[in-house]
Structure formats: C-alpha cells, structure tokens
Design an enzyme around this catalytic site. Structure first.
Site, PDB file in Angstrom:
ATOM      1  NE  ARG A 173      76.378  75.589  21.230  1.00 40.31           N
ATOM      2  CZ  ARG A 173      76.512  76.452  20.236  1.00 40.31           C
ATOM      3  NH1 ARG A 173      77.370  76.223  19.260  1.00 40.31           N
ATOM      4  NH2 ARG A 173      75.782  77.541  20.198  1.00 40.31           N
ATOM      5  CE  LYS A 228      81.164  64.187  41.101  1.00 41.55           C
ATOM      6  NZ  LYS A 228      81.050  64.040  42.571  1.00 41.55           N
ATOM      7  CD  GLU A 267      89.674  62.694  48.851  1.00 42.19           C
ATOM      8  OE1 GLU A 267      89.117  61.606  48.616  1.00 42.19           O
ATOM      9  OE2 GLU A 267      89.040  63.712  49.195  1.00 42.19           O
ATOM     10  CE  LYS A 326      86.887  60.090  41.014  1.00 46.53           C
ATOM     11  NZ  LYS A 326      87.131  61.461  41.354  1.00 46.53           N
ATOM     12  CD  GLU A 351      78.064  62.189  43.561  1.00 43.74           C
ATOM     13  OE1 GLU A 351      79.128  62.558  43.059  1.00 43.74           O
ATOM     14  OE2 GLU A 351      77.662  62.591  44.656  1.00 43.74           O
ATOM     15  NE  ARG A 360      81.992  60.606  40.357  1.00 41.46           N
ATOM     16  CZ  ARG A 360      82.539  61.095  39.276  1.00 41.46           C
ATOM     17  NH1 ARG A 360      82.020  60.827  38.099  1.00 41.46           N
ATOM     18  NH2 ARG A 360      83.613  61.858  39.338  1.00 41.46           N
ATOM     19  CG  ASN A 420      80.849  62.515  48.089  1.00 34.91           C
ATOM     20  OD1 ASN A 420      81.846  62.979  47.569  1.00 34.91           O
ATOM     21  ND2 ASN A 420      79.646  62.596  47.555  1.00 34.91           N
ATOM     22  CG  HIS A 453      84.531  63.795  51.350  1.00 36.39           C
ATOM     23  ND1 HIS A 453      85.201  62.596  51.430  1.00 36.39           N
ATOM     24  CD2 HIS A 453      85.273  64.572  50.527  1.00 36.39           C
ATOM     25  CE1 HIS A 453      86.286  62.646  50.679  1.00 36.39           C
ATOM     26  NE2 HIS A 453      86.373  63.833  50.120  1.00 36.39           N
ATOM     27  CG  HIS A 499      82.526  68.617  52.238  1.00 29.91           C
ATOM     28  ND1 HIS A 499      81.719  67.803  51.481  1.00 29.91           N
ATOM     29  CD2 HIS A 499      83.707  68.686  51.570  1.00 29.91           C
ATOM     30  CE1 HIS A 499      82.381  67.400  50.410  1.00 29.91           C
ATOM     31  NE2 HIS A 499      83.591  67.919  50.433  1.00 29.91           N
ATOM     32  CG  HIS A 510      90.167  67.911  50.812  1.00 29.66           C
ATOM     33  ND1 HIS A 510      88.853  68.122  51.150  1.00 29.66           N
ATOM     34  CD2 HIS A 510      90.181  66.754  50.083  1.00 29.66           C
ATOM     35  CE1 HIS A 510      88.094  67.168  50.628  1.00 29.66           C
ATOM     36  NE2 HIS A 510      88.886  66.326  49.983  1.00 29.66           N
TER      37      HIS A 510
HETATM   38  N1  GLY Z   1      85.588  63.526  44.124  1.00 32.02           N
HETATM   39  C1  GLY Z   1      84.442  62.745  44.102  1.00 32.02           C
HETATM   40  C2  GLY Z   1      84.017  62.311  42.734  1.00 32.02           C
HETATM   41  O1  GLY Z   1      84.753  62.458  41.787  1.00 32.02           O
HETATM   42  O2  GLY Z   1      82.933  61.830  42.569  1.00 32.02           O
END
Ligand code: GLY
Length: 345
Positions: free
Chosen positions: A122, A144, A186, A214, A224, A228, A232, A235, A239, A251
């Site tokens: 957990r 993430k 990026e 960031k 997000e 946040r 993107n 993107h 994508h 990418h």
């Molecule tokens: N890669 C986008 C984020 O971390 O929100």
C-alpha cells in the site's frame, strides 16, 4: 576519476507539497550522493533499473543493504505484468514498508518503479535517479506514476511523490542523440510556460530551471484539476502524431511540431500575434528540432486522432497561448484546426 560534488555544491530545487515536499538535486555525478537522500530509517532498498543503464556504467549505492532488479530496455516494461513480477520479487526478498525503492533510469523506469512503490504494501518510499533529459525535466518530477494497457498509455497509475530526485547530468553524456532529442522537445515547451530566460543558461542550470517551472505548476495543482494541464502544451498534436504510429518520431520531436502547431492555431484563433509564432519556430529550431509535419502526413487522420473518443473537432480541448498565458480552449472552428495543420506542412 572525477570526485562527485557534495549536495551543497549542486543545484537544488524544492517541490513544495506540504508533508510530501522534496528536493530535486541537479548536477554531474549527483547519483553518488544517493545514500544522503534515502529516507532515514530505511533498512533495505530495491534498486530498479534497465540493462542499458547499468551497461552504460550508471550504477548507484544507496548506502544500505540493497538488491538490483534489472528490467528490459523498452517502454513495454511499463505493464501490469512487470509490476506483478517486481512485487513478487520484492515479497520473496522480504521487502517491507520500512524499506524503499530506488529507480535508476529514464521515464519508463521511474513511471514503472514509482507505481510499483505506490502499490507495494500500500505504498513505500521511492527515490528517483533520473538519467535521461526527458526523465530529469519531466517524468521524475511531480508524482505521476503508471503503466500502459494495450488500450492506451498510462491508463493505470497513481499520484505518488518521490522522497527525493537526483538528476545526474553526467549520465546525459551516455545518451544516444535521439534520446537527447526526446528531452529537448520538452525543454522547448518550458520556454513558453514561463518566461525564464532559459536561452542564456548552461545545461545543468537550464535543467534546474525547467524543474523549478514544473515544481511551481505541480505545487499549485498536484492532481491536475486545472493549472497542471499547461504541462501538456504542444501535446495534442504530439500525441496524435505518436498514436498514428507511422511517423517514427521521438516524443520530443512530436512535441516540437506540436508547439509550433499550437502557436499557429492560437494565431489563427486571434489569441497571439505572428511574432509569437515566430518565437515558437525560433525556440524549436534552436534545439534543432522539426517544426513541420512529417512528409505525407494525413491531416484528416490526425484530426480524427485529436478527437479519439469524440466525433467532432469542436469537442477537443487545445492548450493555447494567449494574452493570459497558456489556457485550455475548446469549441474551435474545425476549419482553423485543419488550416493550422496545413500551415505547418
Ligand atoms: N508530464 C506532465 C505532468 O507531469 O503533468
């Protein structure tokens, strides 16, 4: 042999998330300071890495009893099957909640190991040693984690913040040029998220500045629910180009084209001036990244990929630059969406 700098000598970026706050350390050889950032009281560490990373001589010593778990080299390691394998191996070794995971590698390893740490017992602490540019300025920061399903990328995951991140700039010397290009797309994105004077900075400072941008976004919107989404930027087209599968872009290359597309679209939507579009082209060109669609790209096919599960272009949200910065914009005229694609042929 160069002596690794002490943590006082390297760049340090705080990620402010209350009790889940941590630091990102950036500098050459900083991985040799791992033992100093492994949380106190941790008894054992499962080091998760890829064969290519270990073969490039990028190894770590967490300063406590540890075992190294080596995965395959590709993105396909990001699968529930690998999570199960790692969890079973951790359990057979007897890893407990007082122990930790250290992920050493690029975004695929940190996403996989981070998610495994999030669900094993957990949730146990995880530290990232990010060895690719993309990992350093994006994947390893912000919590993430996740794996792919056959139905799509990152469809199973968790927000699980690391306890610390080490961005070893020495590791970048071992990267193939195409892997470096993945990160540069990026990096180009950050030029537009914040006016940060990135152009004038040497690489480690530039990485730290991208991380700081960031970190500020993540601190404002960890899960997000709003801001946040600026991460993107560029993107939507990126994508679609990647999902098409036939264009063979890294990418970062896809993001670079996506940034120029977003600028052309914002201009046509009356949000930014032509000079701002030129700025996008200059930044992308400055990183020697593409600014045009791949030869023969099928614009209608890309628009269908924008919509994916929606039938109309009007339902797609684009992140677009404008007088108030980058914001989500929906309901754009489908003709503008197509025209802007033609503008980047
Ligand atoms: N890669 C986008 C984020 O971390 O929100």
């Amino acid at each position: 042999m160069t002596v690794a700098p002490s943590l006082e000598e390297v760049l340090r970026v705080p990620v402010e998330l209350g009790e889940r706050s941590y630091h990102v350390w950036v500098g050459p050889g900083v991985r040799h300071r791992l033992a100093e950032v492994v949380p106190g009281g941790v008894g054992r560490v499962a080091v998760v890495t890829q064969a290519a990373v270990a073969d490039a001589g990028i190894t770590v010593d967490p300063g406590v009893e540890h075992r190294v778990f080596i995965t395959d080299n590709d993105e396909h390691i990001k699968a529930l099957g690998t999570v199960e394998e790692l969890c079973r191996e951790f359990a057979q070794w007897g890893l407990t909640r007082r122990d930790a995971v250290v992920a050493v590698g690029g975004g695929a390893v940190t996403d996989l190991a981070g998610f495994t740490a999030a669900v094993y017992h957990r949730g146990i602490p995880v530290v990232y040693v990010a060895t690719t540019l993309l990992g350093q300025i994006d994947a390893s920061v912000g919590g993430k984690t996740g794996v792919n399903l056959p139905e799509g990328k990152n469809l199973v995951g968790a927000f699980w913040q690391p306890s610390a991140v080490l961005c070893d700039t020495e590791a970048l010397d071992t990267l193939p040029p195409e892997e470096m290009r993945s990160g540069l797309g990026e990096m180009a994105k950050y030029h537009f998220i914040a006016d940060a004077g990135l152009d004038s900075l040497p690489l480690p400072e530039r990485i730290a500045r991208c991380v700081a941008i960031k970190a500020e976004v993540v601190a404002a919107d960890e899960r997000e629910s709003g801001r946040r989404a600026v991460l993107n930027y560029g993107h939507t087209l990126a994508h679609a180009l990647e999902a098409h599968g036939g264009y063979h872009l890294r990418h970062g290359e896809a993001v670079a084209i996506g940034l120029v597309y977003a600028a052309e679209l914002a201009h046509r939507a009356g949000r930014i001036e032509a000079r701002r579009v030129d700025e996008h082209r200059q930044v992308v060109g400055g990183y020697d990244l593409p600014a045009s669609l791949p030869a023969g790209a099928d614009a209608d096919g890309l628009v269908r990929l924008f919509s994916r599960d929606k039938k109309a272009v009007g339902g797609v949200t684009f992140m677009l630059d404008g007088p108030d910065g980058i914001e989500p914009v929906t309901g754009l005229d489908p003709d503008l969406v197509l025209e802007s694609l033609e503008a980047i042929r």
